[in-house]
Design a protein around this motif. Structure first.
Motif, PDB file in Angstrom:
ATOM      1  N   PRO A 147       0.831  -1.200   0.000  1.00 42.50           N
ATOM      2  CA  PRO A 147       0.000   0.000   0.000  1.00 42.50           C
ATOM      3  C   PRO A 147       0.869   1.255   0.000  1.00 42.50           C
ATOM      4  O   PRO A 147       1.965   1.258   0.556  1.00 42.50           O
ATOM      5  CB  PRO A 147      -0.815  -0.103   1.288  1.00 42.50           C
ATOM      6  N   LEU A 148       0.381   2.286  -0.654  1.00 36.80           N
ATOM      7  CA  LEU A 148       1.157   3.503  -0.806  1.00 36.80           C
ATOM      8  C   LEU A 148       0.886   4.420   0.379  1.00 36.80           C
ATOM      9  O   LEU A 148      -0.247   4.828   0.589  1.00 36.80           O
ATOM     10  CB  LEU A 148       0.712   4.156  -2.115  1.00 36.80           C
ATOM     11  N   PRO A 149       1.906   4.738   1.183  1.00 40.48           N
ATOM     12  CA  PRO A 149       1.639   5.602   2.332  1.00 40.48           C
ATOM     13  C   PRO A 149       1.381   7.044   1.910  1.00 40.48           C
ATOM     14  O   PRO A 149       2.002   7.551   1.001  1.00 40.48           O
ATOM     15  CB  PRO A 149       2.925   5.502   3.171  1.00 40.48           C
ATOM     16  N   CYS A 150       0.426   7.686   2.573  1.00 38.21           N
ATOM     17  CA  CYS A 150       0.116   9.092   2.322  1.00 38.21           C
ATOM     18  C   CYS A 150       1.324   9.942   2.740  1.00 38.21           C
ATOM     19  O   CYS A 150       1.815   9.809   3.859  1.00 38.21           O
ATOM     20  CB  CYS A 150      -1.110   9.477   3.142  1.00 38.21           C
ATOM     21  N   PRO A 151       1.827  10.831   1.840  1.00 33.67           N
ATOM     22  CA  PRO A 151       3.001  11.628   2.205  1.00 33.67           C
ATOM     23  C   PRO A 151       2.665  12.709   3.239  1.00 33.67           C
ATOM     24  O   PRO A 151       3.552  13.304   3.826  1.00 33.67           O
ATOM     25  CB  PRO A 151       3.437  12.252   0.874  1.00 33.67           C
TER      26      PRO A 151
ATOM     27  N   PRO B  45      -5.450  15.003  -1.428  1.00 36.62           N
ATOM     28  CA  PRO B  45      -4.965  14.348  -2.644  1.00 36.62           C
ATOM     29  C   PRO B  45      -3.441  14.391  -2.656  1.00 36.62           C
ATOM     30  O   PRO B  45      -2.842  15.278  -2.054  1.00 36.62           O
ATOM     31  CB  PRO B  45      -5.520  15.219  -3.766  1.00 36.62           C
ATOM     32  N   PHE B  46      -2.816  13.444  -3.270  1.00 38.47           N
ATOM     33  CA  PHE B  46      -1.370  13.510  -3.457  1.00 38.47           C
ATOM     34  C   PHE B  46      -0.981  12.772  -4.720  1.00 38.47           C
ATOM     35  O   PHE B  46      -1.780  12.021  -5.268  1.00 38.47           O
ATOM     36  CB  PHE B  46      -0.617  12.967  -2.221  1.00 38.47           C
ATOM     37  N   SER B  47       0.224  13.046  -5.186  1.00 39.41           N
ATOM     38  CA  SER B  47       0.694  12.401  -6.407  1.00 39.41           C
ATOM     39  C   SER B  47       1.703  11.321  -6.054  1.00 39.41           C
ATOM     40  O   SER B  47       2.346  11.372  -5.011  1.00 39.41           O
ATOM     41  CB  SER B  47       1.394  13.402  -7.313  1.00 39.41           C
ATOM     42  N   ALA B  48       1.816  10.364  -6.910  1.00 40.62           N
ATOM     43  CA  ALA B  48       2.823   9.333  -6.725  1.00 40.62           C
ATOM     44  C   ALA B  48       3.357   8.954  -8.091  1.00 40.62           C
ATOM     45  O   ALA B  48       2.671   9.117  -9.103  1.00 40.62           O
ATOM     46  CB  ALA B  48       2.216   8.103  -6.051  1.00 40.62           C
ATOM     47  N   PHE B  49       4.580   8.485  -8.108  1.00 43.93           N
ATOM     48  CA  PHE B  49       5.138   7.996  -9.362  1.00 43.93           C
ATOM     49  C   PHE B  49       4.309   6.826  -9.841  1.00 43.93           C
ATOM     50  O   PHE B  49       3.890   5.983  -9.058  1.00 43.93           O
ATOM     51  CB  PHE B  49       6.563   7.506  -9.134  1.00 43.93           C
TER      52      PHE B  49
ATOM     53  N   ARG C  50      -6.091   5.622  -1.860  1.00 48.23           N
ATOM     54  CA  ARG C  50      -6.748   5.053  -3.023  1.00 48.23           C
ATOM     55  C   ARG C  50      -6.307   5.782  -4.292  1.00 48.23           C
ATOM     56  O   ARG C  50      -6.184   7.010  -4.297  1.00 48.23           O
ATOM     57  CB  ARG C  50      -8.255   5.184  -2.854  1.00 48.23           C
ATOM     58  N   LEU C  51      -6.114   5.049  -5.340  1.00 40.77           N
ATOM     59  CA  LEU C  51      -5.782   5.640  -6.639  1.00 40.77           C
ATOM     60  C   LEU C  51      -7.011   6.362  -7.174  1.00 40.77           C
ATOM     61  O   LEU C  51      -8.099   5.802  -7.245  1.00 40.77           O
ATOM     62  CB  LEU C  51      -5.364   4.538  -7.610  1.00 40.77           C
ATOM     63  N   ASN C  52      -6.834   7.629  -7.515  1.00 39.02           N
ATOM     64  CA  ASN C  52      -7.949   8.437  -7.972  1.00 39.02           C
ATOM     65  C   ASN C  52      -8.015   8.529  -9.484  1.00 39.02           C
ATOM     66  O   ASN C  52      -9.021   8.323 -10.111  1.00 39.02           O
ATOM     67  CB  ASN C  52      -7.795   9.852  -7.419  1.00 39.02           C
ATOM     68  N   GLU C  53      -6.906   8.902 -10.046  1.00 42.45           N
ATOM     69  CA  GLU C  53      -6.844   9.204 -11.455  1.00 42.45           C
ATOM     70  C   GLU C  53      -5.576   8.580 -11.974  1.00 42.45           C
ATOM     71  O   GLU C  53      -4.524   8.763 -11.393  1.00 42.45           O
ATOM     72  CB  GLU C  53      -6.673  10.716 -11.656  1.00 42.45           C
ATOM     73  N   VAL C  54      -5.681   7.886 -13.071  1.00 42.64           N
ATOM     74  CA  VAL C  54      -4.458   7.339 -13.625  1.00 42.64           C
ATOM     75  C   VAL C  54      -3.631   8.467 -14.250  1.00 42.64           C
ATOM     76  O   VAL C  54      -2.424   8.486 -14.183  1.00 42.64           O
ATOM     77  CB  VAL C  54      -4.770   6.244 -14.651  1.00 42.64           C
ATOM     78  N   TYR C  55      -4.306   9.445 -14.828  1.00 46.46           N
ATOM     79  CA  TYR C  55      -3.579  10.538 -15.455  1.00 46.46           C
ATOM     80  C   TYR C  55      -3.638  11.772 -14.570  1.00 46.46           C
ATOM     81  O   TYR C  55      -4.658  12.434 -14.478  1.00 46.46           O
ATOM     82  CB  TYR C  55      -4.151  10.841 -16.831  1.00 46.46           C
ATOM     83  N   ALA C  56      -2.561  12.059 -13.915  1.00 43.05           N
ATOM     84  CA  ALA C  56      -2.479  13.257 -13.094  1.00 43.05           C
ATOM     85  C   ALA C  56      -1.886  14.373 -13.946  1.00 43.05           C
ATOM     86  O   ALA C  56      -1.866  14.295 -15.163  1.00 43.05           O
ATOM     87  CB  ALA C  56      -1.640  12.979 -11.863  1.00 43.05           C
ATOM     88  N   SER C  57      -1.393  15.412 -13.288  1.00 38.71           N
ATOM     89  CA  SER C  57      -0.900  16.579 -14.016  1.00 38.71           C
ATOM     90  C   SER C  57       0.298  16.235 -14.898  1.00 38.71           C
ATOM     91  O   SER C  57       0.499  16.834 -15.937  1.00 38.71           O
ATOM     92  CB  SER C  57      -0.500  17.657 -13.022  1.00 38.71           C
ATOM     93  N   ALA C  58       1.077  15.298 -14.486  1.00 34.79           N
ATOM     94  CA  ALA C  58       2.272  14.957 -15.242  1.00 34.79           C
ATOM     95  C   ALA C  58       2.156  13.530 -15.751  1.00 34.79           C
ATOM     96  O   ALA C  58       1.483  12.700 -15.159  1.00 34.79           O
ATOM     97  CB  ALA C  58       3.510  15.097 -14.362  1.00 34.79           C
TER      98      ALA C  58
ATOM     99  N   LEU D 241      -2.524  10.286  -9.535  1.00 32.49           N
ATOM    100  CA  LEU D 241      -3.140  11.041  -8.455  1.00 32.49           C
ATOM    101  C   LEU D 241      -3.843  10.085  -7.484  1.00 32.49           C
ATOM    102  O   LEU D 241      -4.643   9.257  -7.899  1.00 32.49           O
ATOM    103  CB  LEU D 241      -4.146  12.020  -9.046  1.00 32.49           C
ATOM    104  N   TYR D 242      -3.518  10.237  -6.216  1.00 29.49           N
ATOM    105  CA  TYR D 242      -4.123   9.410  -5.174  1.00 29.49           C
ATOM    106  C   TYR D 242      -4.907  10.293  -4.223  1.00 29.49           C
ATOM    107  O   TYR D 242      -4.754  11.512  -4.196  1.00 29.49           O
ATOM    108  CB  TYR D 242      -3.035   8.695  -4.363  1.00 29.49           C
ATOM    109  N   ARG D 243      -5.742   9.665  -3.418  1.00 26.15           N
ATOM    110  CA  ARG D 243      -6.395  10.383  -2.353  1.00 26.15           C
ATOM    111  C   ARG D 243      -6.211   9.580  -1.076  1.00 26.15           C
ATOM    112  O   ARG D 243      -6.313   8.356  -1.087  1.00 26.15           O
ATOM    113  CB  ARG D 243      -7.880  10.585  -2.656  1.00 26.15           C
ATOM    114  N   CYS D 244      -5.939  10.309   0.020  1.00 26.97           N
ATOM    115  CA  CYS D 244      -5.801   9.657   1.309  1.00 26.97           C
ATOM    116  C   CYS D 244      -7.182   9.612   1.961  1.00 26.97           C
ATOM    117  O   CYS D 244      -7.854  10.628   2.061  1.00 26.97           O
ATOM    118  CB  CYS D 244      -4.823  10.453   2.169  1.00 26.97           C
ATOM    119  N   LEU D 245      -7.593   8.429   2.394  1.00 25.38           N
ATOM    120  CA  LEU D 245      -8.922   8.293   2.989  1.00 25.38           C
ATOM    121  C   LEU D 245      -8.901   8.651   4.479  1.00 25.38           C
ATOM    122  O   LEU D 245      -9.942   8.723   5.113  1.00 25.38           O
ATOM    123  CB  LEU D 245      -9.454   6.871   2.792  1.00 25.38           C
ATOM    124  N   THR D 246      -7.721   8.891   5.029  1.00 20.43           N
ATOM    125  CA  THR D 246      -7.623   9.281   6.433  1.00 20.43           C
ATOM    126  C   THR D 246      -7.624  10.806   6.571  1.00 20.43           C
ATOM    127  O   THR D 246      -8.470  11.367   7.265  1.00 20.43           O
ATOM    128  CB  THR D 246      -6.355   8.680   7.078  1.00 20.43           C
ATOM    129  N   CYS D 247      -6.700  11.502   5.875  1.00 22.85           N
ATOM    130  CA  CYS D 247      -6.657  12.969   5.996  1.00 22.85           C
ATOM    131  C   CYS D 247      -7.361  13.664   4.828  1.00 22.85           C
ATOM    132  O   CYS D 247      -7.457  14.878   4.797  1.00 22.85           O
ATOM    133  CB  CYS D 247      -5.213  13.460   6.148  1.00 22.85           C
TER     134      CYS D 247
END
Ligand SMILES: [Zn+2]
Length: 154
Positions: free
Chosen positions: A113-117, A147-151, A125-133, A138-144
């Motif tokens: 699992p991808l930790p929220c930065p 949104p955040f980005s990941a490679f 959770r993975l939100n969007e396969v195509y983010a800005s780059a 683009l992911y979203r943290c269900l705890t806080c």
């Protein structure tokens, strides 16, 4: 200025990954090898993701900066070395910190699992396969709820 590995690294530290503008390519761990004579400068880079459209831009920017710094050099070679894959371990401590501050999760491999930065929660959770780059998802943290980005995974 005399050509030296140290001076070349200083020039390379001014170059940023076009996908991740907060991070320079040295902290990103993209520089594999530097060779130089007073006339010839050669920089071998490891691309993070070979499909990234930013690579060619990055290569041209490096060439331009090296030429501006050493106009008397007869040859400047900037090459991508594809033999050896880039791995997240190549990121410097500074690089990892800069990524975290930019809200980008450090690259991870495998199905862990991808930790929220932002808060460190693994409930993401993975939100969007195509983010800005092109190279980020683009992911979203269900705890806080940030949104955040990941490679993108390989
Ligand atoms: Zn979070």
């Amino acid at each position: 200025m005399t050509v030296s590995a140290e001076a070349i690294f200083d020039v390379l530290r001014q170059v940023r990954d076009p996908e991740i503008p907060t991070l320079n390519i040295v902290d990103m761990g993209l520089v594999r090898e530097i060779r130089h004579t007073p006339e010839v400068i050669q920089v071998d880079l490891i691309p993070t993701f070979s499909g990234c459209p930013g690579l060619e831009l990055m290569r041209r920017e490096i060439e331009r900066r090296l030429k501006d710094t050493w106009p008397e050099a007869s040859e400047i070679r900037v090459r991508f070395q594809l033999k050896e894959p880039w791995t997240p371990e190549r990121l410097s401590q500074d690089g990892q910190e800069q990524l975290r501050q930019a809200g980008i999760a450090p690259p991870h491999l495998g199905d862990a699992p991808l930790p929220c930065p932002i808060c460190g929660s693994l409930n993401t959770r993975l939100n969007e396969v195509y983010a800005s780059a092109a190279c980020l998802s683009l992911y979203r943290c269900l705890t806080c709820h940030n949104p955040f980005s990941a490679f993108k995974p390989w």
